[in-house]
Design a protein around this motif. Structure first.
Motif, PDB file in Angstrom:
ATOM      1  N   UNK A   5      10.103 -16.464  13.633  1.00 36.36           N
ATOM      2  CA  UNK A   5       8.984 -17.056  12.896  1.00 36.36           C
ATOM      3  C   UNK A   5       9.507 -18.221  12.068  1.00 36.36           C
ATOM      4  N   UNK A   6       8.881 -19.398  12.125  1.00 36.26           N
ATOM      5  CA  UNK A   6       9.343 -20.539  11.328  1.00 36.26           C
ATOM      6  C   UNK A   6       9.345 -20.196   9.828  1.00 36.26           C
ATOM      7  N   UNK A   7      10.450 -20.481   9.181  1.00 37.27           N
ATOM      8  CA  UNK A   7      10.694 -20.041   7.814  1.00 37.27           C
ATOM      9  C   UNK A   7       9.635 -20.498   6.812  1.00 37.27           C
TER      10      UNK A   7
ATOM     11  N   UNK B 211       0.846  -1.213   0.000  1.00 34.46           N
ATOM     12  CA  UNK B 211       0.000   0.000   0.000  1.00 34.46           C
ATOM     13  C   UNK B 211       0.874   1.252   0.000  1.00 34.46           C
ATOM     14  N   UNK B 212       1.894   1.278   0.856  1.00 34.81           N
ATOM     15  CA  UNK B 212       2.803   2.425   0.909  1.00 34.81           C
ATOM     16  C   UNK B 212       3.553   2.548  -0.416  1.00 34.81           C
ATOM     17  N   UNK B 213       3.995   1.424  -0.974  1.00 41.32           N
ATOM     18  CA  UNK B 213       4.681   1.456  -2.271  1.00 41.32           C
ATOM     19  C   UNK B 213       3.789   2.071  -3.339  1.00 41.32           C
ATOM     20  N   UNK B 214       2.520   1.717  -3.338  1.00 46.01           N
ATOM     21  CA  UNK B 214       1.578   2.306  -4.297  1.00 46.01           C
ATOM     22  C   UNK B 214       1.457   3.807  -4.095  1.00 46.01           C
ATOM     23  N   UNK B 215       1.376   4.252  -2.854  1.00 42.13           N
ATOM     24  CA  UNK B 215       1.286   5.687  -2.570  1.00 42.13           C
ATOM     25  C   UNK B 215       2.518   6.432  -3.081  1.00 42.13           C
ATOM     26  N   UNK B 216       3.673   5.782  -3.023  1.00 43.68           N
ATOM     27  CA  UNK B 216       4.921   6.394  -3.469  1.00 43.68           C
ATOM     28  C   UNK B 216       5.094   6.343  -4.982  1.00 43.68           C
ATOM     29  N   UNK B 217       4.390   5.428  -5.630  1.00 40.29           N
ATOM     30  CA  UNK B 217       4.583   5.210  -7.061  1.00 40.29           C
ATOM     31  C   UNK B 217       5.692   4.221  -7.364  1.00 40.29           C
ATOM     32  N   UNK B 218       6.089   3.422  -6.386  1.00 42.16           N
ATOM     33  CA  UNK B 218       7.155   2.429  -6.572  1.00 42.16           C
ATOM     34  C   UNK B 218       6.651   1.292  -7.461  1.00 42.16           C
ATOM     35  N   UNK B 219       7.486   0.854  -8.376  1.00 40.24           N
ATOM     36  CA  UNK B 219       7.134  -0.251  -9.270  1.00 40.24           C
ATOM     37  C   UNK B 219       7.898  -1.529  -8.946  1.00 40.24           C
ATOM     38  N   UNK B 220       9.049  -1.395  -8.293  1.00 40.69           N
ATOM     39  CA  UNK B 220       9.837  -2.564  -7.883  1.00 40.69           C
ATOM     40  C   UNK B 220      10.109  -2.457  -6.391  1.00 40.69           C
ATOM     41  N   UNK B 221       9.835  -3.550  -5.677  1.00 40.72           N
ATOM     42  CA  UNK B 221       9.974  -3.563  -4.221  1.00 40.72           C
ATOM     43  C   UNK B 221      10.732  -4.819  -3.817  1.00 40.72           C
ATOM     44  N   UNK B 222      11.742  -4.648  -2.964  1.00 40.16           N
ATOM     45  CA  UNK B 222      12.508  -5.783  -2.437  1.00 40.16           C
ATOM     46  C   UNK B 222      12.070  -6.047  -1.006  1.00 40.16           C
ATOM     47  N   UNK B 223      11.649  -7.295  -0.747  1.00 40.67           N
ATOM     48  CA  UNK B 223      11.207  -7.710   0.585  1.00 40.67           C
ATOM     49  C   UNK B 223      12.214  -8.658   1.215  1.00 40.67           C
ATOM     50  N   UNK B 224      12.457  -8.526   2.524  1.00 40.51           N
ATOM     51  CA  UNK B 224      13.187  -9.564   3.263  1.00 40.51           C
ATOM     52  C   UNK B 224      12.185 -10.603   3.767  1.00 40.51           C
ATOM     53  N   UNK B 225      12.659 -11.612   4.447  1.00 34.19           N
ATOM     54  CA  UNK B 225      11.795 -12.604   5.101  1.00 34.19           C
ATOM     55  C   UNK B 225      11.454 -12.056   6.486  1.00 34.19           C
ATOM     56  N   UNK B 226      10.415 -11.238   6.539  1.00 36.96           N
ATOM     57  CA  UNK B 226      10.032 -10.514   7.755  1.00 36.96           C
ATOM     58  C   UNK B 226       9.738 -11.484   8.901  1.00 36.96           C
ATOM     59  N   UNK B 227      10.255 -11.170  10.062  1.00 41.07           N
ATOM     60  CA  UNK B 227      10.034 -11.878  11.342  1.00 41.07           C
ATOM     61  C   UNK B 227      10.750 -13.222  11.461  1.00 41.07           C
ATOM     62  N   UNK B 228      11.580 -13.596  10.476  1.00 41.89           N
ATOM     63  CA  UNK B 228      12.219 -14.918  10.535  1.00 41.89           C
ATOM     64  C   UNK B 228      13.577 -14.921  11.228  1.00 41.89           C
ATOM     65  N   UNK B 229      14.067 -13.757  11.597  1.00 41.57           N
ATOM     66  CA  UNK B 229      15.357 -13.685  12.287  1.00 41.57           C
ATOM     67  C   UNK B 229      15.157 -13.755  13.791  1.00 41.57           C
TER      68      UNK B 229
END
Length: 170
Positions: A129-131, A107-125
């Motif tokens: 959170x089980x991978x 949603x935030x990326x859309x507000x910014x106009x971002x077309x490419x987004x890189x995600x980490x594995x959130x909460x797995x460190x």
């Protein structure tokens, strides 16, 4: 329309994308893991904007499952989207909060106009959170979210994480 999903094994701070998602802690002031790496490589501009957010809108910190953007500073991106993942619990289902991190980041990326987004594995460190479960939740959330983002790139730090994400059924 949903974003095309790609997988990369590597260092998220080296990605050339419009926005890099940071698995932040609620303080927004940096920490360990992905959060610390993004703050170190992004430089003082990222921390300065995080401090301004704490002073203005998030005095008690960014709530779990929410997302907010700052400059990317010295990173090869325009923005950092900070999101706070939940700590895994064996006694309480927090899956919806984890899914919200991905939906809110898009949603935030859309507000910014971002077309490419890189995600980490959130909460797995450090949030433990089980991978495989985190991968299932993350991919479902991204696939089911309507977005103008063209590519959602999961940047996984090691072979174990890469395998957990890239082998999830479509």
């Amino acid at each position: 329309m949903s974003a095309a999903i790609t997988f990369v094994q590597g260092d998220i701070t080296r990605e050339r994308v419009d926005a890099i998602v940071n698995a932040a802690n609620s303080s927004l002031l940096g920490g360990g893991g992905v959060d610390g790496a993004i703050h170190r490589r992004g430089g003082p501009a990222v921390l300065a904007e995080c401090r301004a957010l704490r002073a203005s809108r998030y005095g008690r910190g960014l709530p779990t499952g929410r997302a907010v953007a700052t400059t990317a500073g010295e990173l090869d991106a325009r923005w950092v989207i900070h999101t706070v993942g939940p700590v895994w619990s064996a006694s309480e289902d927090r899956s919806e909060l984890l899914a919200s991190c991905y939906r809110e980041s898009l949603r935030v990326a859309d507000e910014l106009g971002a077309r490419t987004v890189a995600f980490p594995a959130i909460s797995t460190g450090v949030y433990r959170w089980p991978l495989d479960d985190a991968a299932r939740i993350a991919l479902r959330a991204v696939r089911e979210t309507e977005t103008a983002v063209e590519e959602a790139r999961f940047v996984l730090f090691d072979a174990r994480a890469y395998t957990a994400f890239s082998t999830q059924p479509a």
